[in-house]
Design a protein around this motif. Sequence first.
Motif, short mmCIF file in Angstrom:
data_model
loop_
_atom_site.label_atom_id
_atom_site.label_comp_id
_atom_site.label_asym_id
_atom_site.label_seq_id
_atom_site.Cartn_x
_atom_site.Cartn_y
_atom_site.Cartn_z
N SER A 5 0.88 -1.16 0.00
CA SER A 5 0.00 0.00 0.00
C SER A 5 0.93 1.22 0.00
N PRO A 6 0.40 2.42 0.02
CA PRO A 6 1.31 3.58 -0.01
C PRO A 6 2.36 3.60 1.11
N ARG A 7 1.98 3.14 2.31
CA ARG A 7 2.92 3.21 3.43
C ARG A 7 3.37 1.86 3.97
N LEU A 8 2.82 0.76 3.45
CA LEU A 8 3.08 -0.55 4.03
C LEU A 8 3.51 -1.56 2.98
N ILE A 9 4.32 -2.50 3.43
CA ILE A 9 4.66 -3.69 2.65
C ILE A 9 4.08 -4.87 3.42
N ALA A 10 3.30 -5.68 2.73
CA ALA A 10 2.78 -6.92 3.31
C ALA A 10 3.66 -8.05 2.81
N ARG A 11 4.23 -8.79 3.74
CA ARG A 11 5.19 -9.84 3.40
C ARG A 11 5.01 -11.01 4.35
N ARG A 12 5.77 -12.06 4.12
CA ARG A 12 5.79 -13.18 5.04
C ARG A 12 6.52 -12.77 6.33
N PHE A 13 6.16 -13.40 7.42
CA PHE A 13 6.90 -13.22 8.66
C PHE A 13 8.22 -13.96 8.56
N GLY A 14 9.23 -13.45 9.25
CA GLY A 14 10.53 -14.11 9.32
C GLY A 14 11.04 -14.14 10.75
N GLU A 15 12.11 -14.86 10.96
CA GLU A 15 12.70 -15.00 12.31
C GLU A 15 13.02 -13.63 12.91
N GLY A 16 13.39 -12.67 12.08
CA GLY A 16 13.72 -11.34 12.57
C GLY A 16 12.53 -10.57 13.13
N ASP A 17 11.33 -11.11 12.96
CA ASP A 17 10.11 -10.45 13.46
C ASP A 17 9.70 -10.90 14.85
N VAL A 18 10.39 -11.88 15.42
CA VAL A 18 9.96 -12.47 16.69
C VAL A 18 9.81 -11.43 17.78
N ALA A 19 10.83 -10.64 18.05
CA ALA A 19 10.78 -9.68 19.16
C ALA A 19 9.67 -8.65 18.97
N ALA A 20 9.54 -8.10 17.77
CA ALA A 20 8.50 -7.10 17.52
C ALA A 20 7.10 -7.72 17.63
N LEU A 21 6.94 -8.94 17.12
CA LEU A 21 5.64 -9.61 17.19
C LEU A 21 5.25 -9.88 18.64
N VAL A 22 6.19 -10.33 19.44
CA VAL A 22 5.93 -10.57 20.87
C VAL A 22 5.54 -9.26 21.55
N ALA A 23 6.25 -8.19 21.26
CA ALA A 23 5.94 -6.89 21.88
C ALA A 23 4.54 -6.42 21.50
N ILE A 24 4.19 -6.54 20.23
CA ILE A 24 2.87 -6.10 19.77
C ILE A 24 1.78 -6.91 20.45
N ARG A 25 1.91 -8.23 20.41
CA ARG A 25 0.84 -9.10 20.91
C ARG A 25 0.76 -9.14 22.44
N ASN A 26 1.81 -8.71 23.13
CA ASN A 26 1.76 -8.67 24.60
C ASN A 26 1.27 -7.34 25.15
N ASP A 27 1.00 -6.39 24.30
CA ASP A 27 0.44 -5.12 24.74
C ASP A 27 -1.02 -5.38 25.12
N PRO A 28 -1.41 -5.16 26.38
CA PRO A 28 -2.79 -5.45 26.80
C PRO A 28 -3.85 -4.70 26.00
N GLU A 29 -3.54 -3.50 25.55
CA GLU A 29 -4.52 -2.74 24.77
C GLU A 29 -4.68 -3.34 23.36
N VAL A 30 -3.62 -3.85 22.80
CA VAL A 30 -3.69 -4.50 21.49
C VAL A 30 -4.46 -5.82 21.61
N ALA A 31 -4.21 -6.55 22.70
CA ALA A 31 -4.83 -7.86 22.90
C ALA A 31 -6.26 -7.76 23.43
N ARG A 32 -6.70 -6.59 23.79
CA ARG A 32 -7.99 -6.40 24.46
C ARG A 32 -9.16 -7.08 23.75
#
Length: 174
Positions: A5-32
Amino acid sequence: MIFESPRLIARRFGEGDVAALVAIRNDPEVARYQSWSAFSAEDARRFIAELAGLEPGEPGWFQFALEEKETGSLVGDCGLDVLAEDRRLARIGYTIARAHWNRGLASEAVRALAAHAFASFPLSRIEASFDPANGASRRVLEKAGFTRVGLFRDSAWFEGDWGDDPLYARVRGG
């Protein structure tokens, strides 16, 4: 890259995404309004490994990593669930890191995913549902061209209680 899209690239997940994915999904407001309450690095590695064997457009959920073009950072994900019982129908879902809320990224991702899905797969309709208390999700879908098509009363069991499930959809060419 699978789509962009204009500001985003949609791609496959990779091993380098582990830390960011954990941080996003462990945010209580995101998981609400999501189905998880905790998400470990092992959960992330298992999630990424499961996705590695899947192809977008095949029956089942496929999650696309959303990378911000400007920074190269993972800002969330969006998913497409092609229904096995009728491959012309799919569901969509999305998660954006709280630091990136209120920038229109979720609507941009959903709009781009729907366009990619209709152009790439024999889909006729894409649906989405959400917790009615999540007004932001309703606005995301409306801005992405989805319209309300129904409401299932007391149809979703979530955190120990029954809840309504509003249904939104977008059809090919619509």
